[in-house]
Design a protein around this motif. Structure first.
Motif, PDB file in Angstrom:
ATOM      1  N   LYS A   1      57.661   7.640  41.159  1.00  0.00           N
ATOM      2  CA  LYS A   1      57.340   8.900  41.833  1.00  0.00           C
ATOM      3  C   LYS A   1      57.587  10.090  40.926  1.00  0.00           C
ATOM      4  O   LYS A   1      56.828  11.056  40.910  1.00  0.00           O
ATOM      5  CB  LYS A   1      58.157   9.038  43.111  1.00  0.00           C
ATOM      6  CG  LYS A   1      57.854  10.306  43.887  1.00  0.00           C
ATOM      7  CD  LYS A   1      58.702  10.418  45.136  1.00  0.00           C
ATOM      8  CE  LYS A   1      58.406  11.720  45.869  1.00  0.00           C
ATOM      9  NZ  LYS A   1      59.258  11.885  47.074  1.00  0.00           N
TER      10      LYS A   1
ATOM     11  N   ASP B   1      49.816   1.994  44.341  1.00  0.00           N
ATOM     12  CA  ASP B   1      50.352   3.326  44.596  1.00  0.00           C
ATOM     13  C   ASP B   1      50.667   3.941  43.235  1.00  0.00           C
ATOM     14  O   ASP B   1      51.670   3.609  42.612  1.00  0.00           O
ATOM     15  CB  ASP B   1      51.603   3.216  45.467  1.00  0.00           C
ATOM     16  CG  ASP B   1      52.250   4.571  45.737  1.00  0.00           C
ATOM     17  OD1 ASP B   1      51.758   5.587  45.216  1.00  0.00           O
ATOM     18  OD2 ASP B   1      53.262   4.603  46.460  1.00  0.00           O
TER      19      ASP B   1
ATOM     20  N   GLY C   1      53.587  14.653  41.668  1.00  0.00           N
ATOM     21  CA  GLY C   1      52.447  13.887  42.151  1.00  0.00           C
ATOM     22  C   GLY C   1      51.154  14.661  42.119  1.00  0.00           C
ATOM     23  O   GLY C   1      50.066  14.068  42.216  1.00  0.00           O
TER      24      GLY C   1
ATOM     25  N   VAL D   1      47.407   8.829  47.330  1.00  0.00           N
ATOM     26  CA  VAL D   1      48.065   8.391  46.100  1.00  0.00           C
ATOM     27  C   VAL D   1      47.811   6.909  45.839  1.00  0.00           C
ATOM     28  O   VAL D   1      48.236   6.374  44.816  1.00  0.00           O
ATOM     29  CB  VAL D   1      49.588   8.657  46.142  1.00  0.00           C
ATOM     30  CG1 VAL D   1      49.871  10.158  46.123  1.00  0.00           C
ATOM     31  CG2 VAL D   1      50.218   8.007  47.366  1.00  0.00           C
TER      32      VAL D   1
ATOM     33  N   TYR E   1      52.962  -0.221  40.963  1.00  0.00           N
ATOM     34  CA  TYR E   1      53.729   0.777  41.713  1.00  0.00           C
ATOM     35  C   TYR E   1      54.326   1.722  40.685  1.00  0.00           C
ATOM     36  O   TYR E   1      55.284   1.389  39.987  1.00  0.00           O
ATOM     37  CB  TYR E   1      54.808   0.126  42.569  1.00  0.00           C
ATOM     38  CG  TYR E   1      55.685   1.144  43.276  1.00  0.00           C
ATOM     39  CD1 TYR E   1      55.109   2.179  44.009  1.00  0.00           C
ATOM     40  CD2 TYR E   1      57.072   1.083  43.193  1.00  0.00           C
ATOM     41  CE1 TYR E   1      55.900   3.122  44.641  1.00  0.00           C
ATOM     42  CE2 TYR E   1      57.872   2.017  43.829  1.00  0.00           C
ATOM     43  CZ  TYR E   1      57.270   3.034  44.545  1.00  0.00           C
ATOM     44  OH  TYR E   1      58.048   3.980  45.174  1.00  0.00           O
TER      45      TYR E   1
ATOM     46  N   ASN F   1      51.214   7.144  42.769  1.00  0.00           N
ATOM     47  CA  ASN F   1      52.045   8.336  42.947  1.00  0.00           C
ATOM     48  C   ASN F   1      51.486   9.557  42.228  1.00  0.00           C
ATOM     49  O   ASN F   1      52.239  10.410  41.741  1.00  0.00           O
ATOM     50  CB  ASN F   1      53.492   8.052  42.516  1.00  0.00           C
ATOM     51  CG  ASN F   1      54.355   7.618  43.693  1.00  0.00           C
ATOM     52  OD1 ASN F   1      54.297   8.214  44.759  1.00  0.00           O
ATOM     53  ND2 ASN F   1      55.136   6.567  43.508  1.00  0.00           N
TER      54      ASN F   1
END
Length: 289
Positions: free
Chosen positions: A121, A177, A198, A249, A118, A179
């Motif tokens: 962002k 993810d 992103g 993403v 993860y 991002n």
């Protein structure tokens, strides 16, 4: 009968407790992928719960209500490595060791290492921040700088982990993810997205640097082709989900030999807004044995 294929799902659940209230357990029992990478568990380990039919390898991290990753496997893995137990060695990642952002397992039923990420962002660089014209509060580019440092460090860490798997005779697969949307086919409105976190040029260049015929392959783009989609994230707001206005993403990046065995990809998008389990939908790839 011996199965001739296996499926790998990547799913940002945006809070496992909330996703379960919306029907996650029914989805998991019905689809029953061989491997499931989960991101944004967002709760203490004591509240993650069980996953019937799976061995769960989990790192919830140390920040209450944030992050958290997990890998669900049909068999108990041969080995589990998280940054909480084995901190990353690449410069720029040390501060994230306890944040619950990365975990990997060596499968016990096939020669494959699966990693789940993860990625932060981030935000916009300072020179692109305009008061009143941003969704988030201006921060002078701090989130952007932290994300760029993470990207640089993770590229080195990923190479190290990929090569370690190869030395052990294992294929390597990164899911999660990230991002980052890589190409214009990964964002519905890609022109304005070029000024959004992103989809900044430097983020897309970083993504490109991970890929090569000898290192890692974007199996979703390879199977889907150079055409729009498949999208995996839609804002909760407005009609984004209904109108299919979103981003890709969520990714699966595979070592070359494994990538050649990828035979189908689909996004398990719910039929209506009311049926959504998360602001993301599961990304699933089927691989030949």
């Amino acid at each position: 009968m011996t199965s001739t294929s296996f499926t790998v799902a990547s799913f940002n659940v945006n809070g496992i407790r909330a996703s379960r209230r919306r029907g996650f357990d029914g989805w998991l029992a019905d689809r029953f992928p061989d491997v499931v990478g989960l991101q944004e568990l967002r709760c203490p380990l004591s509240e993650v719960g069980e996953f019937p039919g799976y061995a769960a390898s989990i790192d919830v991290g140390s920040i209450p209500g944030r992050n958290g990753v997990g890998l669900l496997t049909r068999h108990h893995p041969a080995a589990v490595r998280s940054w909480a137990v084995a901190p990353p060695r690449a410069r720029g990642l040390g501060a994230y060791a306890s944040h619950g952002r990365y975990i990997e397992v060596d499968l016990s039923d096939r020669p494959l290492t699966v990693a789940c990420l993860y990625l932060p962002k981030g935000g916009l660089p300072a020179d692109m921040q305009r008061p009143g014209g941003m969704r988030a509060e201006a921060d002078g580019g701090a989130k952007y700088e932290r994300k760029m440092a993470f990207l640089a460090g993770f590229a080195r860490e990923l190479d190290r982990n990929r090569l370690a798997a190869a030395r052990d005779g294992r294929e390597f697969l990164l899911v999660g993810d990230l991002n980052v949307a890589h190409t214009r086919h990964d964002v519905t409105n890609w022109r304005p997205a070029r000024k959004m976190e992103g989809f900044l040029p430097e983020e897309r260049e970083w993504f490109s640097s991970l890929l090569s015929p000898r290192r890692l392959i974007d199996v979703v783009r390879t199977l889907h082709g150079d055409e729009p989609g498949p999208l995996t994230w839609w804002s909760w707001a407005g009609q984004s989900f209904v109108k299919d206005v979103g981003w890709r993403v969520d990714h699966q990046l595979a070592s070359p030999s494994l990538a050649r065995r990828a035979e189908a990809v689909w996004v398990d998008k719910e039929p209506s807004s009311d049926a959504r389990l998360s602001d993301h939908a599961p990304l699933i790839v089927r691989y030949r044995e």
